[in-house]
Design an enzyme around this catalytic site. Structure first.
Site, PDB file in Angstrom:
ATOM      1  N   LYS A 143      41.661  31.927 -82.994  1.00  0.00           N
ATOM      2  CA  LYS A 143      41.944  30.442 -83.477  1.00  0.00           C
ATOM      3  C   LYS A 143      42.972  30.354 -84.405  1.00  0.00           C
ATOM      4  CE  LYS A 143      38.428  30.007 -86.554  1.00  0.00           C
ATOM      5  NZ  LYS A 143      37.233  29.611 -87.512  1.00  0.00           N
TER       6      LYS A 143
ATOM      7  N   LYS B 241      42.578  29.768 -91.283  1.00  0.00           N
ATOM      8  CA  LYS B 241      43.507  29.784 -92.600  1.00  0.00           C
ATOM      9  C   LYS B 241      43.405  31.832 -93.377  1.00  0.00           C
ATOM     10  CE  LYS B 241      39.446  27.398 -94.292  1.00  0.00           C
ATOM     11  NZ  LYS B 241      39.149  26.880 -95.177  1.00  0.00           N
TER      12      LYS B 241
ATOM     13  N   LYS C 264      34.839  39.014 -88.934  1.00  0.00           N
ATOM     14  CA  LYS C 264      35.741  39.534 -90.423  1.00  0.00           C
ATOM     15  C   LYS C 264      35.589  40.496 -91.366  1.00  0.00           C
ATOM     16  CE  LYS C 264      34.906  34.497 -91.919  1.00  0.00           C
ATOM     17  NZ  LYS C 264      34.659  33.344 -92.272  1.00  0.00           N
TER      18      LYS C 264
HETATM   19  P1  TYM Z   1      35.046  27.626 -92.062  1.00  0.00           P
HETATM   20  O1  TYM Z   1      35.195  26.542 -93.186  1.00  0.00           O
HETATM   21  O2  TYM Z   1      35.117  28.336 -91.774  1.00  0.00           O
HETATM   22  O3  TYM Z   1      35.135  25.748 -91.126  1.00  0.00           O
HETATM   23  C1  TYM Z   1      34.343  24.348 -90.973  1.00  0.00           C
HETATM   24  C2  TYM Z   1      34.768  23.947 -90.250  1.00  0.00           C
HETATM   25  O4  TYM Z   1      36.337  23.986 -89.404  1.00  0.00           O
HETATM   26  C3  TYM Z   1      35.470  24.475 -87.680  1.00  0.00           C
HETATM   27  N1  TYM Z   1      36.848  24.853 -87.746  1.00  0.00           N
HETATM   28  C4  TYM Z   1      37.900  25.210 -86.575  1.00  0.00           C
HETATM   29  N2  TYM Z   1      37.313  23.943 -85.327  1.00  0.00           N
HETATM   30  C5  TYM Z   1      38.258  24.032 -84.458  1.00  0.00           C
HETATM   31  N3  TYM Z   1      39.485  24.905 -84.182  1.00  0.00           N
HETATM   32  C6  TYM Z   1      39.892  25.630 -85.616  1.00  0.00           C
HETATM   33  N4  TYM Z   1      40.765  26.497 -85.410  1.00  0.00           N
HETATM   34  C7  TYM Z   1      38.482  25.256 -86.196  1.00  0.00           C
HETATM   35  N5  TYM Z   1      38.997  26.374 -87.578  1.00  0.00           N
HETATM   36  C8  TYM Z   1      38.002  25.653 -88.492  1.00  0.00           C
HETATM   37  C9  TYM Z   1      34.574  25.275 -88.518  1.00  0.00           C
HETATM   38  O5  TYM Z   1      34.064  25.233 -86.708  1.00  0.00           O
HETATM   39  C10 TYM Z   1      34.053  24.588 -88.839  1.00  0.00           C
HETATM   40  O6  TYM Z   1      32.958  23.814 -88.534  1.00  0.00           O
HETATM   41  N6  TYM Z   1      30.710  28.591 -91.783  1.00  0.00           N
HETATM   42  C11 TYM Z   1      31.323  27.228 -92.113  1.00  0.00           C
HETATM   43  C12 TYM Z   1      30.196  26.751 -92.800  1.00  0.00           C
HETATM   44  C13 TYM Z   1      29.146  26.323 -93.123  1.00  0.00           C
HETATM   45  C14 TYM Z   1      28.418  25.418 -92.390  1.00  0.00           C
HETATM   46  C15 TYM Z   1      26.758  25.086 -93.282  1.00  0.00           C
HETATM   47  C16 TYM Z   1      28.261  24.380 -91.206  1.00  0.00           C
HETATM   48  C17 TYM Z   1      28.324  26.355 -94.542  1.00  0.00           C
HETATM   49  N7  TYM Z   1      27.013  26.767 -94.304  1.00  0.00           N
HETATM   50  C18 TYM Z   1      26.002  24.413 -92.452  1.00  0.00           C
HETATM   51  C19 TYM Z   1      27.508  23.823 -91.063  1.00  0.00           C
HETATM   52  C20 TYM Z   1      26.494  23.928 -91.357  1.00  0.00           C
HETATM   53  C21 TYM Z   1      32.651  27.994 -92.180  1.00  0.00           C
HETATM   54  O7  TYM Z   1      32.918  28.646 -92.525  1.00  0.00           O
HETATM   55  O8  TYM Z   1      33.174  26.979 -91.691  1.00  0.00           O
END
Ligand code: TYM
Length: 344
Positions: free
Chosen positions: A209, A212, A125
């Site tokens: 991946k 967004k 990032k």
């Molecule tokens: P974030 O907002 O980037 O994504 C949310 C969830 O979606 C999954 N994801 C995907 N899975 C499969 N293929 C893809 N292309 C794809 N893009 C996104 C991510 O793996 C995620 O599960 N750090 C986390 C948010 C968070 C969190 C937490 C998660 C904050 N605190 C505590 C679990 C527990 C994040 O940035 O997700």
């Protein structure tokens, strides 16, 4: 895998799920298949479910305040439109429960620099401009550990990209328990990473991946895409020159084919081998037409429900504030004990 632990906060034997998604704009098919669809499935299984809109994480990179507010409501609508039932699951936004930030700070003092420096998502990032990244972006995984450990969550469903952060959460829990001589007080969580389709990949590059933040709109399906946009994006999705394989083993080195077949299987809730049997030997053009229609069929009811829900902001705000109330009850009890252990 941990099956049942005693959660001090409610005294029951329970499997508690916690997960979160950042409110950072357009939601993709990757978020739906990798996260939201599974969250909803788990709510209907044998779990107590807590889902968080992680707005504190979102501001680790610049967010326009008005936009952040809209994105938060939009994400809440997305959860509900995907089938989340606020009566069954707790849904809230992170900043509404101040214990997250409080415990995040405590974990900044537990986590080691060496651990944090190994986090690949920070490197991805921050890119070449790491000197200019926020300190919050670097500390991001410690806050994520706080989210999870505050609720004694036993299971955390995430996509493959979050695996390293989950391991860090386990390390933080173990170090805290050791440092403060409080065995078993923090519960190291089990990551639940789907074995198949853990990563939905970009439509333009099967090795990247679906995200967004990808500059190319053609790389992803957004949940608010029109049917025409979806048809066009799938038509233009990268493929290879071979017809579709008749066996899973022949997908090696064909990442784009694997991704598209995976998306199809995941949307139909069927195994990859069943999808392969269905399309063995066919051209991509035949398959893409079926895939595009399937995506439209599955996505358009969700996006029209999102639009309907967004017309009633009061309803969404009430769901979130009720959720925050329930989350606070658990979080405040836990932080009280944490403070006692630390000596505050
Ligand atoms: P974030 O907002 O980037 O994504 C949310 C969830 O979606 C999954 N994801 C995907 N899975 C499969 N293929 C893809 N292309 C794809 N893009 C996104 C991510 O793996 C995620 O599960 N750090 C986390 C948010 C968070 C969190 C937490 C998660 C904050 N605190 C505590 C679990 C527990 C994040 O940035 O997700």
């Amino acid at each position: 895998m941990t099956d049942a632990v005693q959660t001090p906060s409610n005294g029951d034997f329970t499997k508690r799920v916690f997960s979160g998604v950042q409110p950072t704009g357009a939601l993709t098919l990757g978020n739906y298949l990798g996260a939201l669809k599974r969250f909803v499935d788990m709510q209907n299984e044998d779990y107590e479910t807590i889902y968080c809109i992680v707005d504190l994480h979102a501001i680790t990179v610049w967010q326009d305040p008005e936009q952040l507010k809209n994105n938060t409501r939009q994400l809440a609508a997305f959860y509900i439109a995907s089938g989340l039932n606020p009566e069954k699951s707790i849904l809230f936004n992170q900043s509404a429960v101040s214990e997250h930030a409080e415990l995040g700070w405590i974990f900044n003092c537990v986590a080691r620099m060496g651990w944090m420096k190994r986090m690949t998502q920070f490197k991805d990032k921050a890119g070449k401009n790491a000197e200019n990244a926020s300190l919050g972006l670097f500390g991001y995984p410690a806050l994520m550990a706080a989210d999870i450990l505050l609720y004694d969550a036993t299971h955390v469903p995430v996509g493959e990209d979050q695996k390293q952060h989950l391991e860090l959460s386990r390390d933080i829990a173990n170090k805290f328990n050791l440092d403060f001589n409080s065995p078993d007080f923090l519960v190291p969580p089990e990551p639940l990473i789907q074995k198949k389709f853990a990563r939905i990949m970009s439509l333009k590059d099967g090795m990247k991946k679906m995200s967004k933040s990808d500059p190319s709109e053609l790389s992803r399906i957004n949940l608010n895409d029109s049917s025409d946009q979806i048809l066009n994006k799938i038509k233009k999705a990268k493929t290879d020159a071979e017809p579709l394989p008749d066996d899973e083993s022949k997908l090696a080195n064909r990442p784009e084919a694997e991704n598209l077949l995976g998306i199809y299987s995941s949307l139909c809730d069927q195994t990859l081998s069943k999808t392969i049997n269905e399309f063995a030997g066919k051209n991509f053009s035949d398959f893409k037409e079926k895939l595009a229609n399937l995506v439209v069929d599955k996505i358009s009811p969700i996006s029209s429900e999102i639009n309907k829900l967004l017309k009633d902001e009061n309803f969404i705000d009430k769901v979130l504030s009720d959720g925050a109330g329930k989350a606070s009850q658990i979080a405040s009890e836990k932080i009280k004990n944490i403070k006692k252990i630390i000596g505050f």
